[in-house]
Design a protein around this motif. Structure first.
Motif, PDB file in Angstrom:
ATOM      1  N   ARG A 144      61.264  59.747 -35.793  1.00 10.69           N
ATOM      2  CA  ARG A 144      60.665  58.417 -35.943  1.00 10.69           C
ATOM      3  C   ARG A 144      60.183  57.876 -34.606  1.00 10.69           C
ATOM      4  O   ARG A 144      60.846  58.042 -33.588  1.00 10.69           O
ATOM      5  N   ARG A 145      59.050  57.240 -34.647  1.00 10.62           N
ATOM      6  CA  ARG A 145      58.525  56.520 -33.478  1.00 10.62           C
ATOM      7  C   ARG A 145      58.436  55.045 -33.837  1.00 10.62           C
ATOM      8  O   ARG A 145      57.748  54.673 -34.792  1.00 10.62           O
ATOM      9  N   ILE A 146      59.152  54.217 -33.094  1.00 10.81           N
ATOM     10  CA  ILE A 146      59.214  52.787 -33.385  1.00 10.81           C
ATOM     11  C   ILE A 146      58.431  52.037 -32.313  1.00 10.81           C
ATOM     12  O   ILE A 146      58.814  52.045 -31.134  1.00 10.81           O
ATOM     13  N   SER A 162      52.564  48.330 -24.291  1.00  8.41           N
ATOM     14  CA  SER A 162      53.151  48.911 -25.497  1.00  8.41           C
ATOM     15  C   SER A 162      54.449  49.604 -25.131  1.00  8.41           C
ATOM     16  O   SER A 162      54.556  50.233 -24.072  1.00  8.41           O
ATOM     17  N   VAL A 163      55.439  49.459 -26.006  1.00 11.82           N
ATOM     18  CA  VAL A 163      56.732  50.119 -25.830  1.00 11.82           C
ATOM     19  C   VAL A 163      57.062  50.840 -27.136  1.00 11.82           C
ATOM     20  O   VAL A 163      57.045  50.227 -28.205  1.00 11.82           O
ATOM     21  N   THR A 164      57.341  52.134 -27.032  1.00 12.44           N
ATOM     22  CA  THR A 164      57.643  52.936 -28.213  1.00 12.44           C
ATOM     23  C   THR A 164      58.965  53.656 -28.021  1.00 12.44           C
ATOM     24  O   THR A 164      59.169  54.347 -27.013  1.00 12.44           O
ATOM     25  N   PHE A 165      59.870  53.475 -28.971  1.00 13.17           N
ATOM     26  CA  PHE A 165      61.151  54.182 -28.968  1.00 13.17           C
ATOM     27  C   PHE A 165      61.070  55.363 -29.924  1.00 13.17           C
ATOM     28  O   PHE A 165      60.512  55.244 -31.024  1.00 13.17           O
ATOM     29  N   VAL A 166      61.637  56.499 -29.513  1.00 10.04           N
ATOM     30  CA  VAL A 166      61.663  57.691 -30.354  1.00 10.04           C
ATOM     31  C   VAL A 166      63.088  57.917 -30.828  1.00 10.04           C
ATOM     32  O   VAL A 166      64.009  58.051 -30.019  1.00 10.04           O
ATOM     33  N   GLN A 167      63.271  57.922 -32.140  1.00 13.85           N
ATOM     34  CA  GLN A 167      64.584  58.178 -32.745  1.00 13.85           C
ATOM     35  C   GLN A 167      64.433  59.353 -33.703  1.00 13.85           C
ATOM     36  O   GLN A 167      63.963  59.194 -34.836  1.00 13.85           O
ATOM     37  N   GLY A 168      64.823  60.551 -33.217  1.00 12.97           N
ATOM     38  CA  GLY A 168      64.605  61.750 -34.013  1.00 12.97           C
ATOM     39  C   GLY A 168      63.118  61.970 -34.205  1.00 12.97           C
ATOM     40  O   GLY A 168      62.361  62.097 -33.246  1.00 12.97           O
TER      41      GLY A 168
END
Length: 252
Positions: free
Chosen positions: A20-22, A12-18
């Motif tokens: 938001r978790r994508i 699993s790969v999760t990006f955090v933008q502010g």
């Protein structure tokens, strides 16, 4: 030299933008045998390129496991990893420093990994990808797109890796040049005994290069296929059928 075995388990790969978790990759698993060429295919946003970046340490792994020959990969990736695993990116211009000559582009990895006989290795690396030694002192903007991608391939292979990761390596090239580069990659894979993972949105490209493949959509694995199943249209998902239809006339 023989290619390494790669095992990706529940990645699993999760990006955090502010706030938001994508979740770009959601529990994807596959394994690649030594010397095998394996494809990841899907449309833009399917997570296929993110999987490659996770293997290289360029994307934040939030779950799961990546192993090479049974061993866990160091985080951050170390010099030994870079010697074993190399990646060729989609954009042959963006991946080369615009102010560095081709000679410098190829010299730097040799210096980092302390190779001797650098001059001979550079000339041979260019020859291996079908470029004359006179290209050594040109800048990237003086080369065509196909020539730049050949330099990027030469740079990846000059440190003699076991595993080559290919992220849409022909998608930025004209159709006539694409076939040349794919044939070059196939030849080099056999000559160098490489394990290859190739990402593409195009099933025809994957069919040309890979024995097995994983279809991805929305960060998830849709189905795994081998080349014969692809050729016989033995697929289980409507999404894969749509990809096949888009490649009609090109997939064997």
């Amino acid at each position: 030299m023989t290619g390494g075995k790669i095992a990706v388990s529940d990645l699993s790969v999760t990006f955090v933008q502010g706030r938001r978790r994508i979740r770009a990759v959601k529990g994807v698993s596959f394994s690649v045998k030594p010397l095998e060429s394996f494809g990841l295919v899907g449309e833009s946003g399917s997570g296929k390129s993110t999987v490659l970046r996770a293997i290289c340490g360029l994307a934040p792994v939030s779950g799961g496991d990546i192993r090479i020959d049974g061993g866990a990969i160091q985080q951050p990736r170390d010099k030994a990893f870079a010697r074993r695993v190399q990646m060729v990116f989609q954009d042959p211009y963006g991946s080369l420093h615009p102010r560095h000559t081709i000679d410098r582009v190829l010299s730097e990895p040799l210096s980092i990994h302390r190779f001797a006989d650098r001059e001979e290795r550079i000339v041979q690396a260019l020859k291996d990808v079908g470029l004359d030694a006179r290209f050594r002192f040109r800048l990237p903007h003086q080369l065509s797109g196909g020539q730049r991608q050949r330099v990027a391939i030469a740079r990846a292979l000059i440190v003699e890796p076991e595993i080559l990761l290919l992220d849409e390596p022909t998608s930025a090239l004209d159709a006539s040049i694409q076939a040349e580069v794919l044939n070059l990659l196939n030849r080099l894979r056999e000559e160098r005994s490489l394990t290859v993972i190739m990402v593409s949105h195009d099933l025809a490209v994957i069919d040309h290069m890979c024995e097995r493949l994983l279809v991805m959509r929305g960060g998830e694995a849709v189905e795994a296929l081998d080349r014969s199943s692809l050729a016989d249209r033995k697929v289980s998902s409507d999404y894969t059928r749509a990809l096949l239809t888009a490649s009609e006339g090109y997939v064997r």
